[in-house]
Design a protein around this motif. Structure first.
Motif, mmCIF file in Angstrom:
data_model
loop_
_atom_site.group_PDB
_atom_site.id
_atom_site.type_symbol
_atom_site.label_atom_id
_atom_site.label_comp_id
_atom_site.label_asym_id
_atom_site.label_seq_id
_atom_site.Cartn_x
_atom_site.Cartn_y
_atom_site.Cartn_z
ATOM 1 N N PHE A 114 14.974 19.050 114.890
ATOM 2 C CA PHE A 114 15.240 19.083 113.566
ATOM 3 C C PHE A 114 13.958 19.390 113.008
ATOM 4 N N TYR B 211 12.262 22.589 114.189
ATOM 5 C CA TYR B 211 12.945 23.867 113.668
ATOM 6 C C TYR B 211 12.356 24.220 112.204
ATOM 7 N N ALA C 215 10.554 27.628 105.770
ATOM 8 C CA ALA C 215 10.588 26.502 104.995
ATOM 9 C C ALA C 215 9.343 25.771 104.781
ATOM 10 N N LEU D 67 12.191 33.024 103.480
ATOM 11 C CA LEU D 67 13.167 31.841 103.521
ATOM 12 C C LEU D 67 14.465 32.640 102.813
ATOM 13 N N CYS E 294 17.727 32.195 101.414
ATOM 14 C CA CYS E 294 18.336 31.248 100.167
ATOM 15 C C CYS E 294 19.417 32.186 99.800
ATOM 16 N N VAL F 184 21.164 34.171 94.485
ATOM 17 C CA VAL F 184 21.975 34.058 93.226
ATOM 18 C C VAL F 184 22.004 32.360 92.458
ATOM 19 N N ASN F 185 21.702 31.494 93.428
ATOM 20 C CA ASN F 185 21.665 30.472 92.836
ATOM 21 C C ASN F 185 20.324 29.811 92.346
ATOM 22 N N MET F 186 19.140 30.916 92.556
ATOM 23 C CA MET F 186 17.846 30.400 92.194
ATOM 24 C C MET F 186 17.624 31.057 90.624
ATOM 25 N N LEU G 72 11.935 32.625 90.695
ATOM 26 C CA LEU G 72 11.725 32.547 92.277
ATOM 27 C C LEU G 72 12.219 33.594 93.145
ATOM 28 N N ARG H 168 11.046 27.149 96.358
ATOM 29 C CA ARG H 168 12.335 27.718 97.068
ATOM 30 C C ARG H 168 12.674 26.768 98.103
ATOM 31 N N THR H 169 11.717 26.298 98.780
ATOM 32 C CA THR H 169 12.221 25.290 99.917
ATOM 33 C C THR H 169 12.795 24.094 99.464
ATOM 34 N N LEU I 173 14.472 23.696 96.703
ATOM 35 C CA LEU I 173 15.888 24.088 95.993
ATOM 36 C C LEU I 173 16.810 24.118 97.197
ATOM 37 N N LYS I 174 16.178 24.956 98.213
ATOM 38 C CA LYS I 174 17.128 25.333 99.124
ATOM 39 C C LYS I 174 17.800 23.995 99.863
ATOM 40 N N TYR I 175 16.834 23.242 100.309
ATOM 41 C CA TYR I 175 17.441 21.998 100.714
ATOM 42 C C TYR I 175 17.793 20.912 99.903
ATOM 43 N N GLU J 256 29.008 18.745 116.240
ATOM 44 C CA GLU J 256 27.794 18.424 116.077
ATOM 45 C C GLU J 256 26.788 19.494 115.979
ATOM 46 N N LEU K 96 23.066 21.943 108.561
ATOM 47 C CA LEU K 96 21.991 21.231 107.694
ATOM 48 C C LEU K 96 20.841 22.049 108.170
ATOM 49 N N GLN K 97 20.470 22.539 108.895
ATOM 50 C CA GLN K 97 19.313 23.466 108.805
ATOM 51 C C GLN K 97 19.280 24.509 107.936
ATOM 52 N N LYS K 98 20.277 25.285 107.933
ATOM 53 C CA LYS K 98 20.557 26.303 107.032
ATOM 54 C C LYS K 98 20.744 25.718 105.530
ATOM 55 N N CYS L 70 22.579 25.671 103.368
ATOM 56 C CA CYS L 70 23.828 26.214 102.580
ATOM 57 C C CYS L 70 24.013 27.749 103.313
ATOM 58 N N SER M 196 28.002 24.456 95.173
ATOM 59 C CA SER M 196 27.955 24.886 93.914
ATOM 60 C C SER M 196 27.981 26.303 93.544
ATOM 61 N N ALA N 224 26.585 29.576 91.165
ATOM 62 C CA ALA N 224 25.934 29.816 89.894
ATOM 63 C C ALA N 224 26.728 30.462 89.077
ATOM 64 N N PRO O 71 20.275 30.517 86.226
ATOM 65 C CA PRO O 71 21.725 30.312 86.534
ATOM 66 C C PRO O 71 22.042 28.856 86.399
ATOM 67 N N LEU P 69 24.255 25.860 87.969
ATOM 68 C CA LEU P 69 25.034 25.586 89.138
ATOM 69 C C LEU P 69 26.278 24.504 88.734
ATOM 70 N N TYR Q 149 30.024 29.869 99.907
ATOM 71 C CA TYR Q 149 29.132 29.059 100.639
ATOM 72 C C TYR Q 149 29.387 27.630 100.933
#
Lengths: 217, 504
Positions: A67, A70, A76, A107, A109, A112-114, A118, B55-56, B58-60, B105, B112-114, B116, B160, B162, B171, B173, B205
């Motif tokens: 992980f 990755y 990221a 990245l 993402c 829309v949620n950002m 950003l 961004r990172t 928020l993404k995770y 799995e 988990l990697q993506k 969302c 969630s 937006a 936005p 969430l 999503y």
């Protein structure tokens, strides 16, 4: 406790002699003063139990490493600008190539949620000019009418010229809008607080290295 | 929000996402919430790096944002709890593998990697990844079925959505209820064949529901504890009880609604083939479970129903954890004192000595050590009618579980931080060697694929000298141990978090 002097520890943090004695520490028990600083890594008094490493743990470790690998490959992982030591190496070229390949990736993402700031190719947020009341022609007409009424109440001689001017404006406001603005401000509150000078501090002392940001004014 | 927590969060971010994200994370942790411009200023990074780091984060789901009063820019805030969860990812994966098999799995891992993703993108990317793998035989249809079943079981939930307010650029969430989707397999296969993910119109999503995993971990801990304390049959009984509990009560309730004994008996009857003893001595097992289950189970007055007490179980686990910790830190004698104090609630020092059956001096020393490490606390009791001027007071030893739990939590954070730092130091010190090893491995792998003669492969492998190999072995062993320690500490943190759910 400081204000109360010593000897009145009571509920405080420090204890009086009697209290210490009550706890079982007698006068003679005091340790001799230490002269050397304690060691940086004191010896462990108790050895910890050995870790259990069964198949499940091994599996989890492998999964974890995968992980993390990755993530390190993915965009990221935000790269640090590496400083070169001035020595050119043969491998530099390949390292740079690998780096460039990564840098161009974005990245993935859900944009829309950002927040807008950003998103890629996002314009630096500019303050939206507040809508002025007088942009609306109807509002202008209304305003002028009230002014007119006000003026008719005043002495006749002074108004005559001005009245004509205002009437003119009423007819072709499009043309003289600019003029009107100035006048309106003077009449409204006479200061320039009404202007929108809001600055969110975004542009303060900042090197502009984001080329996507569009023109800087 | 302890200092130690900040330290752990910082090292985790560094390990997973690199130094830039670490800097931004540190800054957010220290100052609470901040807009980008201030982050740029205080971290000294360029704006584009700060934006990438955010961004990172928020993404995770490691940070969140809220609009500033002017509605144009956002304030960002770190979520330290979620950063800590990253350590737990391998546990989730192992859990889902044992429960639903390796396809599930892979699905969860990809998600988990993506962090969302839409169902289409998720399914297509897995199918493409394992297209050449004949063993696993991943078809879209199969994957879709597993995906749906994971959603139904609650392991995957809808992310969630937006909502953009009028005139605002930030936005908000809004969490939405999960609805099991209808996935059109033909459309997914079409997209997969065309290879163009942008074609899909799927805009729902999905993300992993950590809470569901935590429920499983919790159940596992409870059942394991009962199994160890009583026996397997009692563990099985508790499993049935938990299953019934989920039907009527919220998962994390301090005390569930009553599970009728009749239903339990039926469930045991159905499973009678596996556990004949449980069926035979059903009433006795219920009684034992209630009496010596550490407060996990409580019977109602008539014995017609039983309720599972999450709070009681959490407390029991915490006590076991504390005892183990005291034993490991200060020895079994200290643990004995700890247990005595816990048992008597408030106890005078002399009584401790009498009860612990230890020499006077040793007992004193150990209890002071316990006090020093904040495992026990001191409660002064002033005697009101004291003769003479002297203040006579009694000092009672006492254990405030909530405080001790906090102390232990801080210890765990500290240990976790130390372990992570040590590992990163180890990695940095041997970076060149590890890099070399990786390169040799990849070259050898490539050669094997091309079926080159064994001698060439040996030549490449020999570029790692025996002494280097010895060093590498040592490093690998140490790193492995440190990683295993991480997982162990995380287990403790889970129990502590569980305990804090019920006490405030």
């Amino acid at each position: 406790m400081a204000g109360r002097g010593r000897g009145r520890g009571g509920s405080g943090l420090s204890l009086t002699t009697e209290q210490i004695q009550a706890l079982g520490v007698t006068r003679g028990d005091n340790a001799p003063p230490t002269l050397v600083p304690p060691p940086l890594f004191p010896k462990l008094e108790k050895k910890p139990l050995p870790l259990i490493c069964d198949a499940a743990t091994d599996y989890m470790l492998i999964v974890k490493d995968q992980f993390i690998e990755y993530l390190h490959e993915s965009p990221a992982f935000v790269k640090v600008k590496t400083e070169t030591d001035g020595v050119e190496r043969y491998s530099d070229k390949y390292k740079m190539l690998a780096l460039d390949a990564k840098q161009n990736k974005l990245l993935d993402c859900v944009w829309v949620n950002m927040p807008t700031e950003l998103r890629p190719q996002a314009k630096r947020p500019r303050t939206v000019p507040r809508k002025r009341k007088l942009d609306d022609p109807e509002e202008i007409a209304k305003r002028l009418q009230t002014l007119e009424k006000k003026e008719t109440l005043e002495t006749d001689e002074a108004i005559d010229g001005k009245k004509k001017e205002l009437n003119n404006e009423n007819v072709d406001e499009e043309e003289e809008l600019e003029d009107e603005h100035e006048q309106e401000y003077e009449l409204d509150d006479g200061t320039d607080y009404a202007n929108n000078y809001f600055d969110n501090g975004e542009d303060y002392e900042e090197e502009d290295d984001n080329l996507d940001d569009g023109p800087v004014y | 929000m302890s200092h130690q927590l900040g330290r752990v969060v910082s090292v985790i971010l560094q390990r997973y996402f690199g130094e830039n994200v670490q800097k931004v994370g540190d800054d957010l942790f220290t100052y609470g919430s901040k807009p980008i411009a201030l982050l740029v200023k205080s971290t000294g990074l360029s704006r584009i790096k700060v934006v990438e780091s955010l961004r990172t984060l928020l993404k995770y789901d490691l940070a969140m944002f809220e609009p500033t009063p002017n509605e144009v820019i956002a304030d960002y805030r770190l979520i330290p709890e979620n950063v800590l969860l990253m350590i737990r990812y391998p546990r989730y994966l192992l859990q889902i593998k044992t429960k639903y098999g390796s396809e599930a799995e892979i699905l969860i891992e990809e998600l988990l990697q993506k962090a969302c993703s839409t169902a289409t993108v998720l399914l297509v990317s897995i199918a493409v990844k394992y297209k050449d793998d004949k063993e696993k035989n991943m078809t879209i249809v199969k994957l879709k079925d597993i995906f749906i079943s994971l959603i139904t079981a609650g392991y995957i939930q809808q992310a969630s959505v937006a909502e953009l307010k009028e005139g605002s650029e930030i936005p908000t969430l809004v969490p939405v209820a999960t609805i099991t989707p209808e996935i059109d397999v033909r459309a997914v296969i079409k997209i997969m064949n065309s290879g163009n993910l942008a074609e899909s119109s799927d805009n729902v999503y999905w993300k992993v529901n950590y809470d569901r995993f935590h429920q499983d971990i919790r159940d596992e801990i409870m059942i394991k504890a009962i199994t160890r304390r009583i026996d397997e049959n009692a563990g099985e009984l508790l499993r049935h009880m938990l299953q019934h509990m989920y039907l009527t009560s919220p998962a994390w309730a301090a005390e569930s609604t009553l599970v009728p004994a009749v239903e339990l008996r039926e469930a045991c009857l159905r499973a009678a083939a596996d556990k004949p003893l449980l069926n035979q001595y059903f009433d006795q097992y219920l009684k034992v479970l209630e009496e010596s289950g550490c407060g996990t189970v409580r019977a109602d007055a008539g014995g017609r129903g039983y309720s599972v007490r999450g709070a009681g179980a959490a407390r029991g686990c915490l006590l076991a954890l504390l005892e183990g910790l005291v034993t490991e830190r200060l020895g079994y004698k200290a643990a004995r004192i700890f247990r005595i104090i816990l048992d008597k609630k408030y106890i005078e020092e002399d009584d401790v000595q009498k009860n612990a059956m230890l020499p006077n001096k040793e007992c004193k020393e150990l209890s002071y050590k316990l006090l020093e490490e904040h495992f026990i606390s001191l409660q002064p009791m002033r005697k009101t009618a004291s003769a003479g001027g002297m203040n006579k007071a009694v000092y009672l030893f006492h254990i405030n579980l909530h405080d001790v739990a906090h102390t232990v939590q801080d210890m765990c954070y500290k240990a976790l931080g130390n372990v992570l730092r040590r590992a990163s130091h180890e990695r940095a010190a041997h970076a060149r060697l590890l890099d070399k090893q990786r390169r040799v491995r990849s070259i050898v792998h490539g050669m094997r694929l091309r079926a080159e003669p064994q001698q060439n492969i040996d030549d490449v492998e020999e570029t790692l000298t025996p002494s280097e190999l010895a060093v590498l072995q040592g490093v690998e062993k140490r790193l492995k141990q440190l990683s295993a320690a991480e997982l162990e500490i995380d287990k403790n943190l889970f129990i502590l978090k569980w305990y804090f759910m019920y006490t405030h």
